[in-house]
Design a protein around this motif. Structure first.
Motif, PDB file in Angstrom:
ATOM      1  N   PRO A  29       0.797  -1.226   0.000  1.00 39.04           N
ATOM      2  CA  PRO A  29       0.000   0.000   0.000  1.00 39.04           C
ATOM      3  C   PRO A  29       0.837   1.286   0.000  1.00 39.04           C
ATOM      4  O   PRO A  29       0.301   2.371  -0.175  1.00 39.04           O
ATOM      5  N   ILE A  68      15.604  -1.719   4.805  1.00 33.63           N
ATOM      6  CA  ILE A  68      15.388  -0.640   3.844  1.00 33.63           C
ATOM      7  C   ILE A  68      15.784  -1.134   2.451  1.00 33.63           C
ATOM      8  O   ILE A  68      16.468  -2.140   2.317  1.00 33.63           O
ATOM      9  N   ALA A  69      15.362  -0.364   1.460  1.00 30.04           N
ATOM     10  CA  ALA A  69      15.561  -0.793   0.070  1.00 30.04           C
ATOM     11  C   ALA A  69      17.030  -1.031  -0.260  1.00 30.04           C
ATOM     12  O   ALA A  69      17.938  -0.455   0.366  1.00 30.04           O
ATOM     13  N   LYS A 103      13.144   0.002  -7.532  1.00 32.82           N
ATOM     14  CA  LYS A 103      13.038  -1.425  -7.158  1.00 32.82           C
ATOM     15  C   LYS A 103      12.754  -2.323  -8.362  1.00 32.82           C
ATOM     16  O   LYS A 103      12.846  -3.551  -8.262  1.00 32.82           O
ATOM     17  N   ARG A 147       3.769 -13.673   4.327  1.00 31.83           N
ATOM     18  CA  ARG A 147       2.767 -13.956   3.291  1.00 31.83           C
ATOM     19  C   ARG A 147       2.028 -12.652   3.002  1.00 31.83           C
ATOM     20  O   ARG A 147       1.844 -11.829   3.910  1.00 31.83           O
ATOM     21  N   LYS A 195      -0.652  -9.953   2.793  1.00 27.03           N
ATOM     22  CA  LYS A 195      -1.824  -9.729   3.635  1.00 27.03           C
ATOM     23  C   LYS A 195      -2.646  -8.569   3.111  1.00 27.03           C
ATOM     24  O   LYS A 195      -2.155  -7.744   2.332  1.00 27.03           O
ATOM     25  N   ALA A 229      -4.171  -5.030   3.011  1.00 27.95           N
ATOM     26  CA  ALA A 229      -3.685  -3.716   3.436  1.00 27.95           C
ATOM     27  C   ALA A 229      -4.517  -2.685   2.695  1.00 27.95           C
ATOM     28  O   ALA A 229      -5.301  -3.063   1.802  1.00 27.95           O
ATOM     29  N   ARG A 233       2.030 -10.706  10.923  1.00 31.69           N
ATOM     30  CA  ARG A 233       1.165 -10.925   9.759  1.00 31.69           C
ATOM     31  C   ARG A 233       0.339 -12.188   9.989  1.00 31.69           C
ATOM     32  O   ARG A 233      -0.730 -12.355   9.435  1.00 31.69           O
TER      33      ARG A 233
HETATM   34  N1  SAM Z   1      11.008  -0.492   1.176  1.00 34.01           N
HETATM   35  C1  SAM Z   1      11.914  -1.506   1.604  1.00 34.01           C
HETATM   36  C2  SAM Z   1      12.072  -2.518   0.497  1.00 34.01           C
HETATM   37  O1  SAM Z   1      11.650  -2.235  -0.590  1.00 34.01           O
HETATM   38  O2  SAM Z   1      12.657  -3.581   0.713  1.00 34.01           O
HETATM   39  C3  SAM Z   1      11.499  -2.008   2.950  1.00 34.01           C
HETATM   40  C4  SAM Z   1      10.509  -3.062   2.955  1.00 34.01           C
HETATM   41  S1  SAM Z   1       8.887  -2.959   3.474  1.00 34.01           S
HETATM   42  C5  SAM Z   1       8.761  -1.698   4.640  1.00 34.01           C
HETATM   43  C6  SAM Z   1       8.896  -4.501   4.300  1.00 34.01           C
HETATM   44  C7  SAM Z   1       8.335  -5.689   3.559  1.00 34.01           C
HETATM   45  O3  SAM Z   1       6.929  -5.753   3.753  1.00 34.01           O
HETATM   46  C8  SAM Z   1       8.477  -5.742   2.071  1.00 34.01           C
HETATM   47  O4  SAM Z   1       9.746  -6.172   1.687  1.00 34.01           O
HETATM   48  C9  SAM Z   1       7.378  -6.708   1.661  1.00 34.01           C
HETATM   49  O5  SAM Z   1       7.865  -8.037   1.520  1.00 34.01           O
HETATM   50  C10 SAM Z   1       6.406  -6.672   2.835  1.00 34.01           C
HETATM   51  N2  SAM Z   1       5.054  -6.273   2.400  1.00 34.01           N
HETATM   52  C11 SAM Z   1       4.710  -5.279   1.562  1.00 34.01           C
HETATM   53  N3  SAM Z   1       3.393  -5.289   1.355  1.00 34.01           N
HETATM   54  C12 SAM Z   1       2.870  -6.316   2.063  1.00 34.01           C
HETATM   55  C13 SAM Z   1       1.553  -6.845   2.240  1.00 34.01           C
HETATM   56  N4  SAM Z   1       0.500  -6.333   1.623  1.00 34.01           N
HETATM   57  N5  SAM Z   1       1.412  -7.923   3.038  1.00 34.01           N
HETATM   58  C14 SAM Z   1       2.466  -8.475   3.663  1.00 34.01           C
HETATM   59  N6  SAM Z   1       3.715  -7.998   3.540  1.00 34.01           N
HETATM   60  C15 SAM Z   1       3.926  -6.948   2.747  1.00 34.01           C
END
Ligand code: SAM
Length: 472
Positions: free
Chosen positions: A105, A178-179, A218, A279, A281, A283, A321
């Motif tokens: 999201p 982080i990315a 990304k 997995r 989820k 959002a 999750r």
């Molecule tokens: N922005 C960074 C990146 O791109 O790696 C940090 C990652 S983000 C804050 C953490 C993780 O949440 C993501 O790598 C993704 O696998 C997971 N994530 C994103 N959307 C999700 C969703 N709808 N349900 C479950 N996990 C989710």
């Protein structure tokens, strides 16, 4: 490109042709009792399995053999990690993001999610709230946005977090999710004292990856997949891998994940410090059923068990999750770290009531940290807040060789008890404390070496009398 775990090119160490052949081999042998028996024999040596062998176990359809797989996973978990479960919480700093990830999201086109970035003062409040819950270990999360969340912001935030000492509280280990970034930035993160650098691959399937990340930095599969190599080049020797299950076929992801671990071992001599199993989820504007490859709880449990067998030394993480029931099942099969009392919104710890829609995903396990601690103890686990390995420099290959030799038990077990003691004294509800004190007394007796047992006893007594100078 041919499969080569030693190569530094994503498409050679995560080689599509090799994965396709592995899946065909696993499918062909899913009922091959003799081969499965041989693989299980190999697995019992606790040295791990190749992605091919492990893929056969994952595909196995012989009920008795599957029972053996679960029993072996449980035993390996006990041998390497005992009955300790490490606790942590995510801390969302900012949900500004320039990427277009279709499952998340935070994607840039989402105009109705509330965008927030914490100031250092707001981070202080979040950290105090987390310390007041009893947390010592955090996973920092941000979206990718070079203008709003540059590396300097992340570094300053880490400094702020480590500097806050509120009552007896302290954040002793900050892991960072982080990315993918540059070697230079990884060097800066290392210098800032981070624990593990975590980056989920999301999917190892290149074509799907590009479709699921249509825009933003990304989108670049190779840059993302080679990030752990850059992190290691930058001096970070604890890296955490993971895929987001639901995006691609789980067997493909499983083989890719293990090939990634093999590559890190082959090139850097250290496999992943942790493997996460998120997995997809629900959002804000994300509907998980829009993805074709969702997996049920039984398949999820089998994946956890097979990862545990294939990479015995790696820590395995499950987040909120998943609900209580699912977490309970996989704890037995291989999970060694869980989050508790988590908020996935930006600023959600200090001001939970005001939570605007800034969450990254819906949390399924909404219990407080104290409830999670109590539940773990009821199940016979020792909740641990220990960060000693990292603080004593036991990272990378030093941690791995200790862990592989089974030695880590002699220091982890007493340290877990001491950090639990601190938690019970400072933060626990009366009933949690009662259950915990009894557990500590019982578990003290399970420390194998008498000298270590006596030191643990002395230190527990010192903590009881207010001495907080130990380095866990
Ligand atoms: N922005 C960074 C990146 O791109 O790696 C940090 C990652 S983000 C804050 C953490 C993780 O949440 C993501 O790598 C993704 O696998 C997971 N994530 C994103 N959307 C999700 C969703 N709808 N349900 C479950 N996990 C989710």
């Amino acid at each position: 490109m041919n499969y080569d775990p030693h190569s530094m090119h994503a498409e050679a160490f995560i080689n599509d042709e090799e994965i396709q052949e592995t899946l065909a081999y696993a499918d062909k042998n899913k009922e091959n009792d003799e081969l499965i028996g041989e693989i299980l024999e190999k697995a019992r040596k606790r040295k791990g399995l190749s992605h091919r062998d492990a893929s056969v176990l994952l595909s196995c359809t012989i009920p008795e053999r599957n029972e053996e797989i679960y029993a072996l996973a449980e035993q390996i978990k006990k041998d390497f990690y005992g009955n300790r479960i490490v606790l942590f919480a995510p801390l969302y700093l900012s949900n500004y993001c320039v990427n277009g990830c279709v499952y998340c999201p935070y994607h840039a086109k989402n105009k109705h999610i509330c965008r927030k970035k914490l100031t250092q003062e707001e981070i202080r409040k979040e950290v105090i709230a987390l310390q007041d819950m009893g947390h010592k270990r955090l996973a920092l999360e941000t979206g990718e946005d070079p203008v709003n969340n540059p590396i300097e912001y992340v570094l300053e935030s880490i400094k702020t977090i480590y500097s806050i000492k509120h009552k007896n509280g302290a954040i002793r280990r900050v892991n960072v999710n982080i990315a993918a970034t540059t070697v230079e930035n990884y060097r800066k993160l290392k210098a800032a004292g981070i624990g593990t650098y975590i980056l989920f691959q999301e999917t190892y399937h290149k074509k799907s990856y590009e479709q699921l990340h249509p825009t933003g930095p990304k989108h670049n599969y190779d840059y993302h997949t080679e990030a752990m190599d850059r992190a290691m080049e930058g001096g970070i020797d604890d890296v955490g891998c993971g895929v987001l299950f639901g995006l691609e076929r789980y067997r493909y992801e499983f083989a890719g994940l293990l090939m990634h671990a093999e590559h890190l071992e082959a090139v850097h001599g250290v496999g992943p410090h942790t493997i996460s199993v998120p997995r997809v989820k629900h959002a804000d504007d994300i509907d998980p059923s829009a993805f074709d490859n969702g997996i049920d709880d039984d398949t999820f449990a089998k994946i956890v068990a097979c990862i545990r067998i294939a990479v015995p030394y790696t820590g395995m993480i499950i987040s909120t999750r998943e609900n209580q029931k699912c977490r309970e099942r996989v704890l037995k099969l291989g999970i060694s770290q869980i989050s508790g009392g988590s908020r996935t919104s930006v600023g959600g710890y200090a001001e939970p009531e005001e939570e605007e829609n800034s969450e990254q995903f819906d949390v399924a396990d909404t219990r407080t940290l104290d409830e999670v601690v109590h539940w773990l103890m009821d199940l016979g686990y020792i909740p641990s807040f220990c960060t000693a390995c990292y603080r004593e420099g036991r990272t990378g290959d030093r941690f791995m060789s200790l862990c592989k030799s089974g030695q880590i038990q002699n220091c982890c077990h007493p340290n877990a008890l001491m950090t639990l003691k601190e938690y019970l004294m400072d933060y626990a509800q009366p009933d949690t404390r009662r259950v915990g004190e009894a557990l500590i007394q019982r578990e003290l007796e399970n420390i194998p070496k008498e000298t270590v047992r006596n030191i643990a006893r002395e230190r527990l007594a010192a903590i009881e009398h207010g001495d907080r100078d130990f380095r866990f």
